[in-house]
Design a protein around this motif. Structure first.
Motif, PDB file in Angstrom:
ATOM      1  N   LYS A   1     -17.178  14.626  17.655  1.00  0.00           N
ATOM      2  CA  LYS A   1     -17.745  13.630  18.904  1.00  0.00           C
ATOM      3  C   LYS A   1     -18.327  12.471  18.322  1.00  0.00           C
ATOM      4  CE  LYS A   1     -20.214  14.467  22.961  1.00  0.00           C
ATOM      5  NZ  LYS A   1     -21.315  15.247  24.013  1.00  0.00           N
ATOM      6  N   PHE A   2     -19.147  12.601  16.946  1.00  0.00           N
ATOM      7  CA  PHE A   2     -19.709  11.397  16.549  1.00  0.00           C
ATOM      8  C   PHE A   2     -18.647  10.164  16.292  1.00  0.00           C
ATOM      9  CE2 PHE A   2     -20.330   9.183  12.455  1.00  0.00           C
ATOM     10  CZ  PHE A   2     -21.339   8.326  12.466  1.00  0.00           C
ATOM     11  N   GLN A   3     -17.334  10.644  15.843  1.00  0.00           N
ATOM     12  CA  GLN A   3     -16.381   9.732  15.860  1.00  0.00           C
ATOM     13  C   GLN A   3     -16.047   9.186  16.874  1.00  0.00           C
ATOM     14  OE1 GLN A   3     -13.790  12.290  13.394  1.00  0.00           O
ATOM     15  NE2 GLN A   3     -13.899  11.006  11.684  1.00  0.00           N
ATOM     16  N   THR A   4     -16.193   9.637  17.968  1.00  0.00           N
ATOM     17  CA  THR A   4     -15.653   9.152  19.446  1.00  0.00           C
ATOM     18  C   THR A   4     -16.902   8.203  19.842  1.00  0.00           C
ATOM     19  OG1 THR A   4     -16.719  10.733  20.815  1.00  0.00           O
ATOM     20  CG2 THR A   4     -14.571  11.022  20.030  1.00  0.00           C
ATOM     21  N   LEU A   5     -17.969   8.112  19.242  1.00  0.00           N
ATOM     22  CA  LEU A   5     -19.245   7.113  19.618  1.00  0.00           C
ATOM     23  C   LEU A   5     -19.087   5.693  19.342  1.00  0.00           C
ATOM     24  CD1 LEU A   5     -22.129   9.632  19.105  1.00  0.00           C
ATOM     25  CD2 LEU A   5     -21.011   9.029  21.558  1.00  0.00           C
ATOM     26  N   LYS A   6     -17.866   5.772  18.308  1.00  0.00           N
ATOM     27  CA  LYS A   6     -17.836   4.203  17.722  1.00  0.00           C
ATOM     28  C   LYS A   6     -17.658   3.208  18.761  1.00  0.00           C
ATOM     29  CE  LYS A   6     -15.146   1.519  14.090  1.00  0.00           C
ATOM     30  NZ  LYS A   6     -14.211   1.771  13.090  1.00  0.00           N
ATOM     31  N   PRO A   7     -18.317   2.346  18.617  1.00  0.00           N
ATOM     32  CA  PRO A   7     -18.001   0.956  19.550  1.00  0.00           C
ATOM     33  C   PRO A   7     -16.781   0.169  19.198  1.00  0.00           C
ATOM     34  CG  PRO A   7     -20.335   0.798  18.665  1.00  0.00           C
ATOM     35  CD  PRO A   7     -19.471   1.955  17.883  1.00  0.00           C
ATOM     36  N   ALA A   8     -16.287  -0.129  20.193  1.00  0.00           N
ATOM     37  CA  ALA A   8     -14.843  -0.975  19.986  1.00  0.00           C
ATOM     38  C   ALA A   8     -15.107  -2.113  19.172  1.00  0.00           C
ATOM     39  CB  ALA A   8     -14.221  -1.255  21.228  1.00  0.00           C
ATOM     40  N   ASP A   9     -15.920  -2.973  19.089  1.00  0.00           N
ATOM     41  CA  ASP A   9     -16.490  -3.922  18.510  1.00  0.00           C
ATOM     42  C   ASP A   9     -17.829  -3.890  17.713  1.00  0.00           C
ATOM     43  OD1 ASP A   9     -14.001  -5.443  19.165  1.00  0.00           O
ATOM     44  OD2 ASP A   9     -15.105  -5.888  21.243  1.00  0.00           O
ATOM     45  N   ASN A  10     -18.127  -4.696  16.733  1.00  0.00           N
ATOM     46  CA  ASN A  10     -19.400  -4.575  16.169  1.00  0.00           C
ATOM     47  C   ASN A  10     -20.419  -5.416  17.396  1.00  0.00           C
ATOM     48  OD1 ASN A  10     -21.585  -4.576  14.738  1.00  0.00           O
ATOM     49  ND2 ASN A  10     -20.844  -6.204  13.251  1.00  0.00           N
TER      50      ASN A  10
ATOM     51  N   VAL B   1     -26.939  -0.199  18.746  1.00  0.00           N
ATOM     52  CA  VAL B   1     -27.661   0.343  17.718  1.00  0.00           C
ATOM     53  C   VAL B   1     -26.650   1.263  16.777  1.00  0.00           C
ATOM     54  CG1 VAL B   1     -28.787   2.216  18.543  1.00  0.00           C
ATOM     55  CG2 VAL B   1     -29.913   0.854  16.505  1.00  0.00           C
ATOM     56  N   LEU B   2     -25.842   1.843  17.519  1.00  0.00           N
ATOM     57  CA  LEU B   2     -24.882   2.682  16.734  1.00  0.00           C
ATOM     58  C   LEU B   2     -23.794   1.980  15.787  1.00  0.00           C
ATOM     59  CD1 LEU B   2     -23.804   5.823  19.013  1.00  0.00           C
ATOM     60  CD2 LEU B   2     -25.623   5.660  17.019  1.00  0.00           C
ATOM     61  N   SER B   3     -23.506   0.598  16.322  1.00  0.00           N
ATOM     62  CA  SER B   3     -22.885  -0.401  15.571  1.00  0.00           C
ATOM     63  C   SER B   3     -23.176  -0.575  14.131  1.00  0.00           C
ATOM     64  CB  SER B   3     -22.622  -1.751  16.302  1.00  0.00           C
ATOM     65  OG  SER B   3     -22.069  -1.690  17.435  1.00  0.00           O
ATOM     66  N   GLN B   4     -24.350  -0.121  13.701  1.00  0.00           N
ATOM     67  CA  GLN B   4     -24.899  -0.194  12.429  1.00  0.00           C
ATOM     68  C   GLN B   4     -24.453   0.673  11.564  1.00  0.00           C
ATOM     69  OE1 GLN B   4     -29.209  -1.255  12.046  1.00  0.00           O
ATOM     70  NE2 GLN B   4     -29.055  -1.556  13.986  1.00  0.00           N
ATOM     71  N   LEU B   5     -23.842   1.888  12.174  1.00  0.00           N
ATOM     72  CA  LEU B   5     -23.245   2.971  11.084  1.00  0.00           C
ATOM     73  C   LEU B   5     -21.931   2.540  11.187  1.00  0.00           C
ATOM     74  CD1 LEU B   5     -25.013   6.007  12.885  1.00  0.00           C
ATOM     75  CD2 LEU B   5     -25.638   4.717  11.131  1.00  0.00           C
ATOM     76  N   TYR B   6     -21.005   1.869  11.769  1.00  0.00           N
ATOM     77  CA  TYR B   6     -19.664   1.786  11.931  1.00  0.00           C
ATOM     78  C   TYR B   6     -19.278   0.285  11.304  1.00  0.00           C
ATOM     79  CZ  TYR B   6     -19.859   5.667  15.018  1.00  0.00           C
ATOM     80  OH  TYR B   6     -19.982   6.863  15.835  1.00  0.00           O
ATOM     81  N   TYR B   7     -20.152  -0.535  11.304  1.00  0.00           N
ATOM     82  CA  TYR B   7     -19.550  -2.069  11.088  1.00  0.00           C
ATOM     83  C   TYR B   7     -20.643  -2.439  10.054  1.00  0.00           C
ATOM     84  CZ  TYR B   7     -16.791  -1.516  15.204  1.00  0.00           C
ATOM     85  OH  TYR B   7     -15.888  -1.206  16.294  1.00  0.00           O
TER      86      TYR B   7
ATOM     87  N   PHE C   1     -21.234   7.971   3.203  1.00  0.00           N
ATOM     88  CA  PHE C   1     -22.059   8.093   4.281  1.00  0.00           C
ATOM     89  C   PHE C   1     -21.528   9.288   5.134  1.00  0.00           C
ATOM     90  CE2 PHE C   1     -23.606   7.083   9.028  1.00  0.00           C
ATOM     91  CZ  PHE C   1     -24.695   7.791   8.859  1.00  0.00           C
ATOM     92  N   TYR C   2     -20.457   9.033   5.581  1.00  0.00           N
ATOM     93  CA  TYR C   2     -19.557   9.837   6.508  1.00  0.00           C
ATOM     94  C   TYR C   2     -19.337  11.186   5.842  1.00  0.00           C
ATOM     95  CZ  TYR C   2     -18.353   5.689   9.258  1.00  0.00           C
ATOM     96  OH  TYR C   2     -18.529   4.476   9.899  1.00  0.00           O
ATOM     97  N   ARG C   3     -19.290  11.410   4.301  1.00  0.00           N
ATOM     98  CA  ARG C   3     -19.067  12.590   3.670  1.00  0.00           C
ATOM     99  C   ARG C   3     -20.522  13.320   4.004  1.00  0.00           C
ATOM    100  NH1 ARG C   3     -16.367  10.276  -0.294  1.00  0.00           N
ATOM    101  NH2 ARG C   3     -18.294   9.482  -1.507  1.00  0.00           N
ATOM    102  N   LYS C   4     -21.603  12.534   3.814  1.00  0.00           N
ATOM    103  CA  LYS C   4     -22.861  13.309   3.867  1.00  0.00           C
ATOM    104  C   LYS C   4     -23.088  13.797   5.533  1.00  0.00           C
ATOM    105  CE  LYS C   4     -26.342  12.045   1.374  1.00  0.00           C
ATOM    106  NZ  LYS C   4     -27.445  11.384   1.104  1.00  0.00           N
ATOM    107  N   LEU C   5     -22.492  12.802   6.294  1.00  0.00           N
ATOM    108  CA  LEU C   5     -22.738  13.233   7.760  1.00  0.00           C
ATOM    109  C   LEU C   5     -21.820  14.842   7.825  1.00  0.00           C
ATOM    110  CD1 LEU C   5     -22.461  10.250  10.018  1.00  0.00           C
ATOM    111  CD2 LEU C   5     -24.275  11.543   9.561  1.00  0.00           C
TER     112      LEU C   5
END
Length: 128
Positions: A108-117, A122-128, A93-97
């Motif tokens: 900037k997308f990488q900085t949007l990662k929430p600290a916890d799930n 809603v962005l947590s679904q992309l990181y956790y 997914f990250y390769r596609k992004l």
């Protein structure tokens, strides 16, 4: 007699609580289309996406969330397998992004990662 009634009442309460807890845990994956729209909207605000990027991002996020929903049962039954599969899916997914977003947008997308799930983000679904 009172003990029997109290036991029956407790059993009924647990019968209602257990399915409710399960539905809360799965709720984020039940409405994939709505979640995709919310994610793209949030990313558009943060990253200033073009119309072409929005379309491609919607497709990529939809595919990712659909794949994730298929492996979600493993989270409870086989966490190691779930983590391995999710990690592999994240990499793809990250390769596609990276091919959709500019380098600055991706950073900037990488900085949007929430600290916890956080299920409220809603962005947590992309990181956790």
């Amino acid at each position: 007699m009172k003990t029997m009634w109290i036991s029956a009442l407790i059993l009924c309460i647990f019968a209602f609580i257990a399915p409710a807890q399960q539905s809360f845990a799965q709720a984020p994956m039940q409405n994939i289309e709505g979640n995709v729209n919310a994610i793209v909207s949030k990313l558009n605000t943060a990253l200033t996406l073009t119309d072409v990027q929005k379309t491609k991002l919607s497709e990529a996020i939809t595919a990712f969330l659909n794949q994730r929903s298929l492996i979600l049962p493993l989270a409870g039954s086989n966490p190691k397998t779930y983590d391995t599969k999710l990690n592999s899916m994240h990499n793809g997914f990250y390769r596609k992004l990276k091919s959709i977003l500019t380098a600055d947008q991706y950073a900037k997308f990488q900085t949007l990662k929430p600290a916890d799930n956080d299920t409220t983000n809603v962005l947590s679904q992309l990181y956790y």
